[in-house]
Design an enzyme around this catalytic site. Sequence first.
Site, mmCIF file in Angstrom:
data_model
loop_
_atom_site.group_PDB
_atom_site.id
_atom_site.type_symbol
_atom_site.label_atom_id
_atom_site.label_comp_id
_atom_site.label_asym_id
_atom_site.label_seq_id
_atom_site.Cartn_x
_atom_site.Cartn_y
_atom_site.Cartn_z
ATOM 1 C CG HIS A 163 44.745 42.815 37.814
ATOM 2 N ND1 HIS A 163 43.722 43.720 37.992
ATOM 3 C CD2 HIS A 163 44.375 41.710 38.526
ATOM 4 C CE1 HIS A 163 42.786 43.187 38.775
ATOM 5 N NE2 HIS A 163 43.160 41.968 39.111
ATOM 6 C CG ASP A 197 38.647 38.667 38.120
ATOM 7 O OD1 ASP A 197 39.184 37.557 37.994
ATOM 8 O OD2 ASP A 197 38.870 39.439 39.095
ATOM 9 C CG HIS A 199 40.070 41.529 41.873
ATOM 10 N ND1 HIS A 199 40.160 40.142 41.854
ATOM 11 C CD2 HIS A 199 40.202 41.904 43.163
ATOM 12 C CE1 HIS A 199 40.346 39.704 43.095
ATOM 13 N NE2 HIS A 199 40.373 40.741 43.908
ATOM 14 C CG ASP A 286 37.997 36.615 41.301
ATOM 15 O OD1 ASP A 286 37.129 36.822 40.422
ATOM 16 O OD2 ASP A 286 39.122 37.146 41.272
HETATM 17 C C1 SP5 Z 1 43.430 38.071 38.491
HETATM 18 C C2 SP5 Z 1 43.049 38.442 39.891
HETATM 19 O O1 SP5 Z 1 41.985 38.047 40.354
HETATM 20 N N1 SP5 Z 1 43.930 39.157 40.602
HETATM 21 C C3 SP5 Z 1 43.633 39.564 41.926
HETATM 22 C C4 SP5 Z 1 44.801 40.136 42.632
HETATM 23 C C5 SP5 Z 1 44.409 40.523 44.013
HETATM 24 N N2 SP5 Z 1 45.523 40.724 44.846
HETATM 25 C C6 SP5 Z 1 45.270 41.417 46.075
HETATM 26 C C7 SP5 Z 1 44.514 40.592 47.020
HETATM 27 C C8 SP5 Z 1 44.407 41.251 48.358
HETATM 28 C C9 SP5 Z 1 43.276 40.588 49.054
HETATM 29 N N3 SP5 Z 1 43.196 40.926 50.414
HETATM 30 C C10 SP5 Z 1 41.906 40.518 50.899
HETATM 31 C C11 SP5 Z 1 42.002 39.643 52.082
HETATM 32 C C12 SP5 Z 1 40.649 39.016 52.287
HETATM 33 N N4 SP5 Z 1 40.529 38.510 53.623
HETATM 34 ZN ZN ZN Z 2 40.096 38.721 40.380
#
Ligand code: SP5
Ligand code: ZN
Length: 352
Positions: A163, A197, A199, A286
Amino acid sequence: MIILYSPAHARHAPRFEMDAELGGFRPSPEVPARAEAILRVLRERGLGTAQTPPPAPPPLEALYEAHDPGLVRFLSTIRPIWSERIGRDVAVVPDVFALRRLARRPADPLRQAGWYCFDPQTPLLEGTWEAALTAAGCALEGAQRLAAGERLAYALCRPPGHHAGRDYYGGYCYLNNAAIAAARLRRLGPVAVLDVDYHHGNGTQDIFYGSGEVLYVSLHADPDTAYPCFSGYRDETGEGAGRGANLNFPLPRDTDEAGYLAALEAALEGIGRFRPECLVVSLGVDTARGDPIGGLGLAPESFRRLGARVGALGRPTLVVQEGGYSLDLAGPCAAWFLEGLQGTLAPAPPAT
Ligand code: SP5
Ligand code: ZN
């Protein structure tokens, strides 16, 4: 297998993060135990042991291949400035963010936090810079090993990197480990980065968006419903010399293994057409069913089939760890992926 790992990652240990859905704070999922769990499983499965001594931090010039010197300077110097100004030791987390439209970087280092950082979940703590720097060092060392003729290396990076963009950080990422490695590997010829990933790797995409030498290919949850929310759509295909060298495969939330493998086939076809000299895999696990912040319909064993498909590309491969937040699943998923990959990545043909 070569496993590049530094215990210095544990110097970065965030405790809480702001969660909008919760409307408050919750324990951070990006904790040192993640990397330790992965390393333990790799060792138990006989996949390798971490190299000693651990890789050294990279030279600044290697960081500047992927990052603006201003970001590097900010990350490496802000902590004591922040604590001194605030009068006690607190995490560097901005409370105002620049939109960068008719915006300019403020001179005040405290205000610069909101210039460089794009979310409130990526705190700069006392050991963060050291950890981020050694993670980048692990990825860079992996790239050097490929340059020296190795076919496969795994950089167990923590914090993750995909990111982080040329001049911004967020999403638990400070330095873009995979991009720093890919920039090094570019000297050998065209490089493909495959990002699996959960994301979208907005930072990696952005760093190479105008480059025709580095292909960025990503499979990820649809940004319409998943972090990082503002990029990762199919029509983002690169610009200028990089036109056509960016491929996004957004996936619906209920994607199962068959759906995932189908998208992976299309992604690998795109990589094949590009004819890269070598491959960098941004390995986020993930995507595993049950991951606390991501999670598609993939079982741990699914990752062996993913790895096997990627290995069949037959290019020298550097695997860089990204996300994966279940302490029970991350190790097995990474291990299966690496086993699958190792199984199909044929040894280099003899020189003629
Ligand atoms: C490297 C990587 O995987 N970074 C991910 C960053 C995500 N941060 C935001 C996460 C917000 C998740 N909210 C979801 C709640 C699920 N119940
Ligand atoms: Zn991720």
